[in-house]
Design a protein around this motif. Structure first.
Motif, PDB file in Angstrom:
ATOM      1  N   ARG A 126       8.756  -3.706   8.034  1.00  0.00           N
ATOM      2  CA  ARG A 126       8.840  -2.892   6.825  1.00  0.00           C
ATOM      3  C   ARG A 126       8.865  -1.415   7.206  1.00  0.00           C
ATOM      4  NH1 ARG A 126       5.389  -4.068   1.451  1.00  0.00           N
ATOM      5  NH2 ARG A 126       6.856  -3.086   0.057  1.00  0.00           N
TER       6      ARG A 126
ATOM      7  N   GLN B 244      14.075  -0.052   0.618  1.00  0.00           N
ATOM      8  CA  GLN B 244      14.639  -1.386   0.811  1.00  0.00           C
ATOM      9  C   GLN B 244      16.137  -1.401   0.517  1.00  0.00           C
ATOM     10  OE1 GLN B 244      12.742  -4.251  -1.707  1.00  0.00           O
ATOM     11  NE2 GLN B 244      12.213  -5.539   0.024  1.00  0.00           N
TER      12      GLN B 244
ATOM     13  N   GLN C 172      16.468 -11.266   0.696  1.00  0.00           N
ATOM     14  CA  GLN C 172      15.011 -11.346   0.685  1.00  0.00           C
ATOM     15  C   GLN C 172      14.503 -12.050  -0.563  1.00  0.00           C
ATOM     16  OE1 GLN C 172      13.419  -7.451   1.195  1.00  0.00           O
ATOM     17  NE2 GLN C 172      13.782  -7.441   3.387  1.00  0.00           N
ATOM     18  N   LYS C 173      13.322 -12.642  -0.428  1.00  0.00           N
ATOM     19  CA  LYS C 173      12.650 -13.292  -1.550  1.00  0.00           C
ATOM     20  C   LYS C 173      11.383 -12.511  -1.863  1.00  0.00           C
ATOM     21  CE  LYS C 173      14.561 -17.727  -0.614  1.00  0.00           C
ATOM     22  NZ  LYS C 173      14.487 -19.106  -0.899  1.00  0.00           N
ATOM     23  N   ILE C 174      10.879 -12.712  -3.062  1.00  0.00           N
ATOM     24  CA  ILE C 174       9.667 -12.016  -3.479  1.00  0.00           C
ATOM     25  C   ILE C 174       8.476 -12.569  -2.708  1.00  0.00           C
ATOM     26  CG2 ILE C 174       8.120 -11.587  -5.423  1.00  0.00           C
ATOM     27  CD1 ILE C 174      10.544 -11.709  -7.228  1.00  0.00           C
ATOM     28  N   ASP C 175       7.640 -11.673  -2.238  1.00  0.00           N
ATOM     29  CA  ASP C 175       6.448 -12.040  -1.504  1.00  0.00           C
ATOM     30  C   ASP C 175       5.494 -12.805  -2.432  1.00  0.00           C
ATOM     31  OD1 ASP C 175       4.427 -12.154   0.389  1.00  0.00           O
ATOM     32  OD2 ASP C 175       3.735 -10.110   0.003  1.00  0.00           O
TER      33      ASP C 175
ATOM     34  N   LEU D 259       2.626 -10.864  -3.832  1.00  0.00           N
ATOM     35  CA  LEU D 259       2.989  -9.968  -4.929  1.00  0.00           C
ATOM     36  C   LEU D 259       3.084 -10.747  -6.235  1.00  0.00           C
ATOM     37  CD1 LEU D 259       3.869  -7.150  -5.886  1.00  0.00           C
ATOM     38  CD2 LEU D 259       6.199  -7.796  -5.320  1.00  0.00           C
TER      39      LEU D 259
END
Length: 149
Positions: free
Chosen positions: A21, A86, A95-98, A101
């Protein structure tokens, strides 16, 4: 002379590695951050994504303009600044949502995410339908053209 010494004394940020990140920049104030995000949308998103992104961005900043809780303000600006970083990268589309989160989201926010997912799926189906319709019409036109000769 002092300004140049100050520049030499500035810390050098560590190098960025893929999959890591990006290091957060100093938190931008709302208006410069808002303008930066619109510029990023203009440079990085295709017209359809940009229309959706700009509309959502404007609505969110309007919705939060009267917030007075400093923790909410910092959280809001931090998340939008990370979003900008990002989008400037190239791997954001896959990407996928964490999950961590997702656990932090309220029921209302989860509902908004679900509505967003449905809207994207509807738009995807509409574009597929338009493509299929175009292919069918082309096939009909070709059949008409080959049938008259």
């Amino acid at each position: 002379m002092r300004a140049s010494l100050r520049l030499f004394a500035a810390p050098v940020p560590p190098s960025f590695r893929p999959g890591q990140r990006a290091q957060a920049l100093a938190l931008l104030p709302p208006i410069p951050l808002y303008r930066r995000l619109l510029r990023i949308h203009r440079k990085r998103l295709n017209p359809e994504e940009r229309l959706f992104g700009d509309t959502y961005l404007k609505a969110e900043f309007r919705r939060h303009k009267d917030i007075e809780n400093p923790l909410h303000i910092v959280g809001f600006l931090t998340e939008w600044q990370q979003y900008g970083q990002q989008i400037e990268g190239d791997d954001w589309k896959d990407q996928k949502i964490d999950p961590a989160l997702l656990d932090k989201l309220s029921d209302q926010q989860v509902g908004q995410m679900y509505e967003l997912m449905l809207a994207i799926q509807r738009r995807g189906r509409e574009s597929v339908d338009e493509e299929e319709e175009g292919e069918i019409l082309r096939a009909i036109d070709e059949a008409k053209g080959s049938g008259t000769t």
